[in-house]
Design a protein around this motif. Structure first.
Motif, PDB file in Angstrom:
ATOM      1  N   PRO A 165      12.263  -2.369   4.972  1.00 35.00           N
ATOM      2  CA  PRO A 165      13.066  -2.839   3.834  1.00 35.00           C
ATOM      3  C   PRO A 165      14.510  -3.144   4.238  1.00 35.00           C
ATOM      4  O   PRO A 165      15.106  -2.435   5.051  1.00 35.00           O
ATOM      5  CB  PRO A 165      13.026  -1.661   2.867  1.00 35.00           C
ATOM      6  CG  PRO A 165      11.852  -0.843   3.282  1.00 35.00           C
ATOM      7  CD  PRO A 165      11.693  -1.056   4.752  1.00 35.00           C
ATOM      8  N   LYS A 171       4.376 -10.380   8.906  1.00 34.01           N
ATOM      9  CA  LYS A 171       4.506 -10.170  10.354  1.00 34.01           C
ATOM     10  C   LYS A 171       3.177 -10.455  11.054  1.00 34.01           C
ATOM     11  O   LYS A 171       3.139 -11.168  12.061  1.00 34.01           O
ATOM     12  CB  LYS A 171       4.963  -8.746  10.647  1.00 34.01           C
ATOM     13  CG  LYS A 171       5.077  -8.448  12.129  1.00 34.01           C
ATOM     14  CD  LYS A 171       5.543  -7.020  12.373  1.00 34.01           C
ATOM     15  CE  LYS A 171       5.672  -6.724  13.866  1.00 34.01           C
ATOM     16  NZ  LYS A 171       6.185  -5.372  14.101  1.00 34.01           N
ATOM     17  N   GLU A 172       2.089  -9.910  10.520  1.00 36.63           N
ATOM     18  CA  GLU A 172       0.775 -10.128  11.136  1.00 36.63           C
ATOM     19  C   GLU A 172       0.382 -11.602  11.095  1.00 36.63           C
ATOM     20  O   GLU A 172      -0.203 -12.113  12.052  1.00 36.63           O
ATOM     21  CB  GLU A 172      -0.289  -9.253  10.457  1.00 36.63           C
ATOM     22  CG  GLU A 172      -0.126  -7.769  10.736  1.00 36.63           C
ATOM     23  CD  GLU A 172      -0.066  -7.419  12.213  1.00 36.63           C
ATOM     24  OE1 GLU A 172      -0.883  -7.966  13.005  1.00 36.63           O
ATOM     25  OE2 GLU A 172       0.809  -6.619  12.598  1.00 36.63           O
ATOM     26  N   MET A 229       5.991  -9.432  -2.016  1.00 35.09           N
ATOM     27  CA  MET A 229       5.238  -9.888  -0.869  1.00 35.09           C
ATOM     28  C   MET A 229       5.315  -8.799   0.219  1.00 35.09           C
ATOM     29  O   MET A 229       6.373  -8.262   0.480  1.00 35.09           O
ATOM     30  CB  MET A 229       5.846 -11.203  -0.370  1.00 35.09           C
ATOM     31  CG  MET A 229       4.856 -12.084   0.276  1.00 35.09           C
ATOM     32  SD  MET A 229       5.434 -13.708   0.834  1.00 35.09           S
ATOM     33  CE  MET A 229       6.569 -14.250  -0.393  1.00 35.09           C
ATOM     34  N   ASP A 230       4.198  -8.517   0.845  1.00 35.86           N
ATOM     35  CA  ASP A 230       4.116  -7.477   1.870  1.00 35.86           C
ATOM     36  C   ASP A 230       4.590  -8.029   3.221  1.00 35.86           C
ATOM     37  O   ASP A 230       3.954  -8.918   3.797  1.00 35.86           O
ATOM     38  CB  ASP A 230       2.675  -6.979   1.967  1.00 35.86           C
ATOM     39  CG  ASP A 230       2.497  -5.791   2.885  1.00 35.86           C
ATOM     40  OD1 ASP A 230       3.333  -5.584   3.796  1.00 35.86           O
ATOM     41  OD2 ASP A 230       1.501  -5.068   2.695  1.00 35.86           O
ATOM     42  N   LYS A 231       5.697  -7.479   3.716  1.00 39.11           N
ATOM     43  CA  LYS A 231       6.262  -7.996   4.976  1.00 39.11           C
ATOM     44  C   LYS A 231       5.384  -7.672   6.176  1.00 39.11           C
ATOM     45  O   LYS A 231       5.430  -8.388   7.177  1.00 39.11           O
ATOM     46  CB  LYS A 231       7.684  -7.474   5.180  1.00 39.11           C
ATOM     47  CG  LYS A 231       8.642  -8.105   4.188  1.00 39.11           C
ATOM     48  CD  LYS A 231      10.096  -7.985   4.536  1.00 39.11           C
ATOM     49  CE  LYS A 231      10.548  -6.715   5.104  1.00 39.11           C
ATOM     50  NZ  LYS A 231      11.980  -6.633   5.329  1.00 39.11           N
ATOM     51  N   ASN A 232       4.559  -6.629   6.094  1.00 35.32           N
ATOM     52  CA  ASN A 232       3.635  -6.351   7.195  1.00 35.32           C
ATOM     53  C   ASN A 232       2.597  -7.463   7.313  1.00 35.32           C
ATOM     54  O   ASN A 232       2.225  -7.851   8.415  1.00 35.32           O
ATOM     55  CB  ASN A 232       2.949  -4.994   7.001  1.00 35.32           C
ATOM     56  CG  ASN A 232       3.904  -3.846   7.249  1.00 35.32           C
ATOM     57  OD1 ASN A 232       4.729  -3.891   8.159  1.00 35.32           O
ATOM     58  ND2 ASN A 232       3.812  -2.817   6.420  1.00 35.32           N
ATOM     59  N   ILE A 233       2.153  -7.977   6.161  1.00 35.10           N
ATOM     60  CA  ILE A 233       1.215  -9.102   6.180  1.00 35.10           C
ATOM     61  C   ILE A 233       1.907 -10.344   6.734  1.00 35.10           C
ATOM     62  O   ILE A 233       1.319 -11.097   7.513  1.00 35.10           O
ATOM     63  CB  ILE A 233       0.633  -9.361   4.772  1.00 35.10           C
ATOM     64  CG1 ILE A 233      -0.247  -8.184   4.349  1.00 35.10           C
ATOM     65  CG2 ILE A 233      -0.157 -10.661   4.732  1.00 35.10           C
ATOM     66  CD1 ILE A 233      -0.733  -8.244   2.916  1.00 35.10           C
ATOM     67  N   CYS A 255       1.460 -17.187   2.871  1.00 36.66           N
ATOM     68  CA  CYS A 255       1.179 -15.764   2.986  1.00 36.66           C
ATOM     69  C   CYS A 255       1.216 -15.163   1.581  1.00 36.66           C
ATOM     70  O   CYS A 255       2.189 -15.372   0.846  1.00 36.66           O
ATOM     71  CB  CYS A 255       2.221 -15.110   3.897  1.00 36.66           C
ATOM     72  SG  CYS A 255       1.782 -13.457   4.403  1.00 36.66           S
ATOM     73  N   ASP A 256       0.185 -14.427   1.214  1.00 34.17           N
ATOM     74  CA  ASP A 256       0.089 -13.854  -0.136  1.00 34.17           C
ATOM     75  C   ASP A 256       0.283 -14.924  -1.210  1.00 34.17           C
ATOM     76  O   ASP A 256       0.905 -14.683  -2.246  1.00 34.17           O
ATOM     77  CB  ASP A 256       1.117 -12.735  -0.343  1.00 34.17           C
ATOM     78  CG  ASP A 256       0.696 -11.405   0.253  1.00 34.17           C
ATOM     79  OD1 ASP A 256      -0.482 -11.271   0.648  1.00 34.17           O
ATOM     80  OD2 ASP A 256       1.535 -10.500   0.307  1.00 34.17           O
TER      81      ASP A 256
END
Length: 147
Positions: free
Chosen positions: A79, A7-8, A1-5, A107-108
């Motif tokens: 990370p 956060k956004e 899972m993309d943590k930037n996504i 998310c995702d």
């Protein structure tokens, strides 16, 4: 899972909550104002006082959302190898992001929940690595992943 996504998504959800709370706040403030050009009835006075009390309660909520937005902008979501602020943790089959407290959100395609560093469970899992076991409320929990 993309943590930037993640956060956004969290920033977006808090932004929407802030906007909604702000609108409610201004509605209550408007209701709390009395038209002084006409005689004021007891009913109107009581309703204005209630609206004023509610606007004060909403003021606290406004500050809470603003503080969460500020905090989310400051956190390093890079990370992580241990459970610390900014980590995405898989715990007993569920995903948690260590940042600010939130309701569950998707998310995702995964359900995620935000927990703050002030949450009691954070104290139990802080510093743990993937594969380690921790105890919380008398239950053994396994840290399945940290990112």
């Amino acid at each position: 899972m993309d943590k930037n996504i993640i956060k956004e998504t969290m920033l977006s959800l808090e932004g929407v909550a802030l906007k909604s709370t702000r609108e409610k706040y201004f509605d209550y403030i408007a209701d709390a104002r009395l038209d002084r050009s006409e005689p004021i009835e007891n009913d109107e006075q009581a309703q204005a006082e209630i609206a004023s009390d509610l606007s004060e309660a909403l003021d606290d909520t406004l500050h809470d959302h603003t503080d969460k937005l500020d905090k989310l902008r400051e956190i390093d979501f890079g990370p992580k190898s241990t459970v610390t602020e900014g980590a995405l943790v898989r715990l007993s089959g569920r995903y948690f992001v260590i940042a600010v407290s939130t309701s569950k959100f998707t998310c995702d395609g995964q359900e995620v929940m935000g927990i703050s560093t002030m949450a009691p469970i954070f104290e139990a899992i802080e510093g743990a690595r993937a594969g380690e076991s921790v105890e919380f409320n008398g239950r053994k929990l396994v840290i399945e992943g940290v990112a």
